[in-house]
Design an enzyme around this catalytic site. Structure first.
Site, PDB file in Angstrom:
ATOM      1  NE  ARG A 111      -2.961  -0.332   3.245  1.00  0.00           N
ATOM      2  CZ  ARG A 111      -3.827  -1.336   3.091  1.00  0.00           C
ATOM      3  NH1 ARG A 111      -4.747  -1.272   2.148  1.00  0.00           N
ATOM      4  NH2 ARG A 111      -3.777  -2.397   3.876  1.00  0.00           N
ATOM      5  CE1 TYR A 112      -0.024   4.512   3.717  1.00  0.00           C
ATOM      6  CE2 TYR A 112       0.053   2.319   4.680  1.00  0.00           C
ATOM      7  CZ  TYR A 112      -0.568   3.546   4.550  1.00  0.00           C
ATOM      8  OH  TYR A 112      -1.725   3.807   5.239  1.00  0.00           O
ATOM      9  NE  ARG A 115       4.350   2.240   6.208  1.00  0.00           N
ATOM     10  CZ  ARG A 115       4.361   3.475   5.718  1.00  0.00           C
ATOM     11  NH1 ARG A 115       5.370   3.903   4.991  1.00  0.00           N
ATOM     12  NH2 ARG A 115       3.350   4.293   5.939  1.00  0.00           N
ATOM     13  CB  CYS A 124      -6.565 -14.764  15.717  1.00  0.00           C
ATOM     14  SG  CYS A 124      -6.229 -13.641  14.375  1.00  0.00           S
ATOM     15  CB  CYS A 128     -11.244  -9.379  17.947  1.00  0.00           C
ATOM     16  SG  CYS A 128      -9.649  -9.818  18.673  1.00  0.00           S
ATOM     17  CB  CYS A 131     -11.415  -8.877  13.433  1.00  0.00           C
ATOM     18  SG  CYS A 131      -9.976  -9.027  12.365  1.00  0.00           S
ATOM     19  NE  ARG A 133      -5.748  -7.659   7.085  1.00  0.00           N
ATOM     20  CZ  ARG A 133      -4.656  -7.218   7.731  1.00  0.00           C
ATOM     21  NH1 ARG A 133      -4.238  -7.826   8.818  1.00  0.00           N
ATOM     22  NH2 ARG A 133      -3.968  -6.186   7.265  1.00  0.00           N
ATOM     23  CG  ASP A 296     -11.435  -0.120   9.207  1.00  0.00           C
ATOM     24  OD1 ASP A 296     -11.127   1.006   8.785  1.00  0.00           O
ATOM     25  OD2 ASP A 296     -10.641  -0.860   9.826  1.00  0.00           O
ATOM     26  CG  ASP A 333      -6.652   1.837   7.315  1.00  0.00           C
ATOM     27  OD1 ASP A 333      -5.808   2.058   6.426  1.00  0.00           O
ATOM     28  OD2 ASP A 333      -6.379   1.367   8.431  1.00  0.00           O
ATOM     29  CE  LYS A 340      -2.955   2.695  10.028  1.00  0.00           C
ATOM     30  NZ  LYS A 340      -2.418   1.865   8.940  1.00  0.00           N
TER      31      LYS A 340
HETATM   32  S1  SF4 Z   1      -8.176  -8.084  15.674  1.00  0.00           S
HETATM   33 FE1  SF4 Z   1      -8.477  -9.631  14.066  1.00  0.00          FE
HETATM   34  S2  SF4 Z   1      -6.420 -10.153  13.394  1.00  0.00           S
HETATM   35 FE2  SF4 Z   1      -6.213  -9.131  15.371  1.00  0.00          FE
HETATM   36  S3  SF4 Z   1      -6.233 -10.788  16.890  1.00  0.00           S
HETATM   37 FE3  SF4 Z   1      -8.322 -10.068  16.712  1.00  0.00          FE
HETATM   38  S4  SF4 Z   1      -9.252 -11.430  15.166  1.00  0.00           S
HETATM   39 FE4  SF4 Z   1      -7.026 -11.622  14.974  1.00  0.00          FE
END
Ligand code: SF4
Length: 365
Positions: A111-112, A115, A124, A128, A131, A133, A296, A333, A340
């Site tokens: 993206r940048y 990096r 994971c 979460c 999240c 993703r 997001d 983002d 960002k």
């Molecule tokens: S925020 Fe998403 S990527 Fe990060 S630990 Fe939690 S579930 Fe995994």
């Protein structure tokens, strides 16, 4: 200076299995949650929904579970950890920040200019609920995570302007020390890479992952002359525990810089007093509050999202009450993979930089 072949691997798998044991004992189904007999788990907001088991993965380490007050129906830790029917609302985006649009090679987002993000795993220690993703990590064909690493490293080698590799996921510290060491070995062999960064929530959700073996790996990267950053993800002061403090202390004592990115989450931390306590707690334990993310537009996590106005109002309340180094930048983002920007900039719409004449909320349509 150490050569890449001298990466320190301390007894990779056998010596410290406790984090893996903790993972195998973690709560992983809504039925197991029901077995806790906590009254509020049967309340409508937390009611297990059969469809959720298949749609979004569930995993909660028991040490993280212990942070929950079972008598508090609005417990912020429970809200981050437990599935709820609100996740079935699919308005929002599957890939809100454009990881796939900026995919340069298998497992790589570019993206940048200087990096790249290396998507090491879609696993994971805890899934979460907020999240960004969450949809990509559940993909059957693993668009972001499929393919070997050889093409990713070939791409990195072909781009001499790159200075930093960011290991992300999922959570890169889900890899065993041996697997992580093998990836780091390849990165060390690319002379243009000066900085190595890890995006991990392990110091929060599974601090026992910060083993002697992992610390030895970090230490050897520093000894090899790389600048090493760990960006972790505390969202609430309740997540700061004796175990997470110790994990962070061990990391920083190896010459690694420790930063935090938090996300503004409705029903978790959307108050200036909660965030002030979080940022002061982080600063006290040597973790620099770095970014505060406006949520997001994630499909299945819309119930966590504050409005732009609310986020800016909370941030205004924080300003002036914290030292500059304890106040993270409030960013968002931009959808489409544009990266960002400070949230306040969205109000300054103008030709050139942002699309002219849009209201802040319209950027997320
Ligand atoms: S925020 Fe998403 S990527 Fe990060 S630990 Fe939690 S579930 Fe995994």
């Amino acid at each position: 200076m150490l050569q890449s072949s001298e990466l320190k691997l301390v007894n990779p798998e056998a010596s410290e299995p406790s984090w893996q044991k903790e993972l195998s004992d973690a709560i992983r189904s809504t039925e197991e949650l029901d077995s806790l007999h906590w009254a509020f788990l049967r309340a409508p907001d937390f009611r297990s929904h059969p469809a959720l088991n298949g749609k979004y993965r569930v995993l909660v380490p028991r040490a993280y579970l212990a942070l929950i007050d079972p008598h508090d129906p609005a417990d912020p830790i429970a809200r981050m950890a437990f599935p709820g029917a609100a996740e079935l609302d699919e308005s929002g985006k599957m890939d809100p920040i454009g990881d796939l649009e900026r995919k340069a090679a298998p497992r790589l987002t570019h993206r940048y200019t200087d990096r790249v993000l290396l998507h090491t795993t879609n696993l994971c220690p805890m899934y979460c609920r907020f999240c960004f993703r969450k949809n990509l990590m559940n993909e059957a064909d693993e668009n972001l995570y499929g393919g070997g690493f050889d093409e990713a490293f070939a791409y990195i080698r072909s781009q001499p302007q790159l200075r930093e590799v960011i290991l992300t996921g999922g959570d890169p510290w889900m890899l065993s020390d041996a697997k992580l060491g093998a990836l780091l070995h390849q990165i060390l062999a690319i002379p243009s890479i000066e900085r190595i960064r890890f995006h991990t929530r392990m110091p929060v959700t599974l601090p026992t992952r910060v083993t002697k073996g992992l610390l030895a790996l970090l230490e050897s990267l520093v000894a090899a002359g790389k600048r090493v950053y760990v960006v972790t993800h505390f969202n609430h002061p309740k997540e700061i525990t004796a175990a997470s403090r110790l994990a962070c202390k061990e990391i920083t004592s190896r010459g690694v810089r420790l930063l935090n990115q938090a996300v503004l989450l409705k029903g978790v931390n959307n108050s200036s007093s909660t965030l002030r306590e979080l940022f002061l707690g982080l600063e006290k334990m040597g973790v620099l509050p770095y970014y505060l993310h406006h949520g997001d537009t994630v499909a299945g996590a819309g119930h966590f999202r504050t409005s732009v106005e609310e986020s800016l109002a909370i941030y205004r309340e924080l300003r002036g009450t914290l030292s500059g180094y304890a106040l993270p930048e409030l960013v968002v983002d931009l959808p489409g993979g544009f990266g960002k920007v400070p949230l306040a900039e969205l109000e300054k719409v103008g030709p050139g930089k942002y699309r002219h004449g849009k209201s802040p909320e319209a950027y997320f349509d």
